[in-house]
Design an enzyme around this catalytic site. Sequence first.
Site, PDB file in Angstrom:
ATOM      1  N   GLY A  55       0.829  -1.198   0.000  1.00 45.17           N
ATOM      2  CA  GLY A  55       0.000   0.000   0.000  1.00 45.17           C
ATOM      3  C   GLY A  55       0.856   1.238   0.000  1.00 45.17           C
TER       4      GLY A  55
ATOM      5  N   GLY B 241       0.419   8.061   3.369  1.00 50.55           N
ATOM      6  CA  GLY B 241       0.448   9.443   2.961  1.00 50.55           C
ATOM      7  C   GLY B 241       1.806   9.871   2.478  1.00 50.55           C
TER       8      GLY B 241
ATOM      9  CG  ASP C 283      -3.112   9.037  11.637  1.00 49.92           C
ATOM     10  OD1 ASP C 283      -4.337   9.248  11.603  1.00 49.92           O
ATOM     11  OD2 ASP C 283      -2.438   8.790  10.612  1.00 49.92           O
TER      12      ASP C 283
HETATM   13  N1  LIG Z   1       4.301  -3.719   8.791  1.00 48.82           N
HETATM   14  C1  LIG Z   1       3.364  -3.711   7.868  1.00 48.82           C
HETATM   15  N2  LIG Z   1       2.851  -4.862   7.417  1.00 48.82           N
HETATM   16  C2  LIG Z   1       1.888  -4.875   6.485  1.00 48.82           C
HETATM   17  N3  LIG Z   1       1.368  -3.776   5.943  1.00 48.82           N
HETATM   18  C3  LIG Z   1       1.830  -2.591   6.355  1.00 48.82           C
HETATM   19  C4  LIG Z   1       2.855  -2.491   7.330  1.00 48.82           C
HETATM   20  N4  LIG Z   1       3.117  -1.198   7.560  1.00 48.82           N
HETATM   21  C5  LIG Z   1       2.297  -0.515   6.756  1.00 48.82           C
HETATM   22  N5  LIG Z   1       1.522  -1.338   6.037  1.00 48.82           N
HETATM   23  C6  LIG Z   1       0.499  -0.956   5.063  1.00 48.82           C
HETATM   24  O1  LIG Z   1       0.900   0.199   4.393  1.00 48.82           O
HETATM   25  C7  LIG Z   1      -0.020   1.256   4.633  1.00 48.82           C
HETATM   26  C8  LIG Z   1       0.741   2.539   4.815  1.00 48.82           C
HETATM   27  O2  LIG Z   1       1.628   2.416   5.900  1.00 48.82           O
HETATM   28  P1  LIG Z   1       1.834   3.577   6.958  1.00 48.82           P
HETATM   29  O3  LIG Z   1       0.504   3.891   7.553  1.00 48.82           O
HETATM   30  O4  LIG Z   1       2.906   3.195   7.896  1.00 48.82           O
HETATM   31  O5  LIG Z   1       2.337   4.722   5.987  1.00 48.82           O
HETATM   32  P2  LIG Z   1       2.178   6.269   6.120  1.00 48.82           P
HETATM   33  O6  LIG Z   1       2.841   6.870   4.960  1.00 48.82           O
HETATM   34  O7  LIG Z   1       2.670   6.698   7.450  1.00 48.82           O
HETATM   35  O8  LIG Z   1       0.615   6.404   6.027  1.00 48.82           O
HETATM   36  P3  LIG Z   1      -0.367   7.459   6.657  1.00 48.82           P
HETATM   37  O9  LIG Z   1      -0.924   8.198   5.502  1.00 48.82           O
HETATM   38  O10 LIG Z   1      -1.424   6.626   7.352  1.00 48.82           O
HETATM   39  O11 LIG Z   1       0.394   8.313   7.600  1.00 48.82           O
HETATM   40  C9  LIG Z   1      -0.782   0.831   5.901  1.00 48.82           C
HETATM   41  O12 LIG Z   1      -2.077   1.335   5.936  1.00 48.82           O
HETATM   42  C10 LIG Z   1      -0.791  -0.652   5.808  1.00 48.82           C
HETATM   43  O13 LIG Z   1      -1.885  -1.076   5.029  1.00 48.82           O
END
Ligand SMILES: Nc1ncnc2c1ncn2[C@@H]1O[C@H](COP(=O)(O)OP(=O)(O)OP(=O)(O)O)[C@@H](O)[C@H]1O
Length: 741
Positions: free
Chosen positions: A408, A411, A552
């Site tokens: 995925g 943000g 969050d």
């Molecule tokens: N350890 C993991 N194992 C499996 N999927 C994961 C893991 N970490 C993140 N993901 C997937 O990737 C997506 C994005 O990760 P994450 O939320 O850490 O990124 P972000 O850039 O900080 O997103 P946000 O917009 O929520 O701040 C998560 O919603 C999840 O579906």
Amino acid sequence: MDKEEEANNLPPDKPPKSLARPILNHESSSSSSSSPELIRHLQAAFKRHRPLNKMQTTTIGPRRSVVAPQRQPSRSSTSDVQRPQDVVSLSHSLAANTLLTHDSTNLASSSAAAGESTENNASTTPPLISGTVDNMFNDNYNPQVSHMDLPKPASASLRNNLDIGSRDESVSRKVQSLVTVTSNDMEWDAATNQAEASKHQNLQSVVDSEISLKSGYKVSSSLAKMGEFRNFLNQPASQCSVMGSSCATTTSIHSSSAPMLNATTQVSRSYVDPHAVPVPSQGNLASSSRPSFKDSNVLQANKDGPLPEMPASAVVSEVSFKETNISKQQQCTTVVEAPMVSSTHGSDATARAPDDLLTSVSSQPQKPDKQEKVATSKGTSAPRKRNYDPDLFFKVNGKLYQRLGKIGSGGSSEVHKVISSDCTIYALKKIKLKGRDYATAYGFCQEIGYLKKLKGKTNIIQLIDYEVTDKSLLQEVLNGTMSNKDARVKDDGFIYMVLEYGEIDLAHMLSQKWKEIEGSDRTIDENWLRFYWQQILQAVNTIHEERIVHSDLKPANFLLVRGFLKLIDFGIAKAINSDTTNIQRDSQVGTLSYMSPEAFMCNESDENGNVIKCGRPSDIWSLGCILYQMVYGRTPFADYKTFWAKFKVITDPNHEITYNQLSNPWLVDLMKKCLAWDRNQRWRIPELLQHPFLAPPIPPEPRVSSSIQLISHIAESFGSDDRVSELCAQLQARLRVLGGE
Ligand SMILES: Nc1ncnc2c1ncn2[C@@H]1O[C@H](COP(=O)(O)OP(=O)(O)OP(=O)(O)O)[C@@H](O)[C@H]1O
């Protein structure tokens, strides 16, 4: 239904076809008794259980920067209660446990790996080690814009923040998604994921490569892949060994029930271990290995054509061949190994390949080594050679991780499912720094700090390894020496975080659950609710005890790992300063549907002139929203579609949240305890863990004395009957003993 709930109704995931193909055929035709187990192992290893993606996109982005410590105590008796027992310095508590303290084992292995590498690739730089990293959590660091200090009406401030967000890349992106709320943002790109998975084959590609090599088809590309995979397997084992049982989902390929993978791995590993399988001379190959190999089914099958057209039964044949004939397997190894070491990828080649295979190799145009610009330690960019395909592999601290597919995009990041050289599945979070402002880069690095601090906590996703490729940039950020905090990172640079792998997130679990419930007259299973609610509380309790506010919390940030929920995404988390229980932020943070009233009004002044801060109660509000969604299938403010409608209703202290009647009144009470508008009225997690919904009160024992009294009445009613009187007396005596009287 709100779009974010609609987004939950995603089609079920399908395993990548390219990965499933040989497995299915094998299943139908293999004669091996252990095939079913094998299939399970393969499926477990390669199948993405569920798409994991961002489920809630109505997010207002944080400005990932540090706020100067707010040391003035709150003057309001109703706002931020001071808790002296909470006093711990963030900068010190985090610094003690942060990037600087990168495991020595990790350092050793990374430097060893770097030594092995023939290149000086910035992506193989050792983990950040800097005597100044402490500053990352140093109170002196204050890259803030000043708008936060100016009290103004909440709505005006919010607009202001939105304006600032438009300058700040992370905020603007989130705000855009928040305002437009496009369904595109919310959809899991199944096609992309599947294409990724198909494009980037995992271990199965080793089998495929072998077949291709033996048949003479696709030699060049196969060699390239084999060379990469050899390097992949040649590297030090990943840190999963450090993690023990709490580490990522592990698929053991050494299981006895997975003969195909075992065989494949032995073959593959033999490429890198010249002692295990001596490389034969050309004559040996011609005289012994090749004839016996030609007799096998696999060669016949391979003659049918290149891999894509090759019947899956060929794979099956090879599987059974490997299962039943170990000596042939070794011969197979030697046949494959010779061209392997002759490829341009093999830096440790010692043997010559047979002429015909060499001819095949040379007749095919070799895939040129990919070049890319990477940041050097001086912050300049220079072209670097890689000896692996960056489309197929990630390199973190010198260790290769093969891409299995994109999980995925957050943000700010891309998250990929990867497999390490010891065949452990991880999630790899890749954050591109180029173009971001320095304050944002700082925030990213902070997430690493929090995850390191939370290492070993079983309900927090574990950080296995990480690398920040641009050390100079990071040092500048961490030292707080950036001349212009709004300047943007010009050079290529990435943050890589290797994380424990989660199979599915709570958002998808909920969407599945509600799909089952909708259309039936059933309601949510209370035990299911209790089971996961308790885990959610415990996970958040873990970070609150460490004086970290997540900020969050939402279903997508709880991942299921081996049946238990773990918390992820500390990208906008904040630690609580030493002299307050709350934190102050420079912008609204969180995901809109789960944001607390104070998160909307962060840094504004309340009616008493006190600055509104976000602390642990803000997380409790988000938990209330999650519980509400678990109970009712939608968030409490789902009816308010636009940003401004949500803002208005959530920040209105007189707004009454609707709670539809439930069979268990404790459940409504619990939600109300979390969703109290006044943050000081909200329960804390230790209290929530003791709430009657989780810990139902035990009905009081019937009182012994009343029973004794009753017996007296019976005895009296029988008057002078001595036998009855005696029996009643005995009964009363027994009851007294039982009742402890
Ligand atoms: N350890 C993991 N194992 C499996 N999927 C994961 C893991 N970490 C993140 N993901 C997937 O990737 C997506 C994005 O990760 P994450 O939320 O850490 O990124 P972000 O850039 O900080 O997103 P946000 O917009 O929520 O701040 C998560 O919603 C999840 O579906």
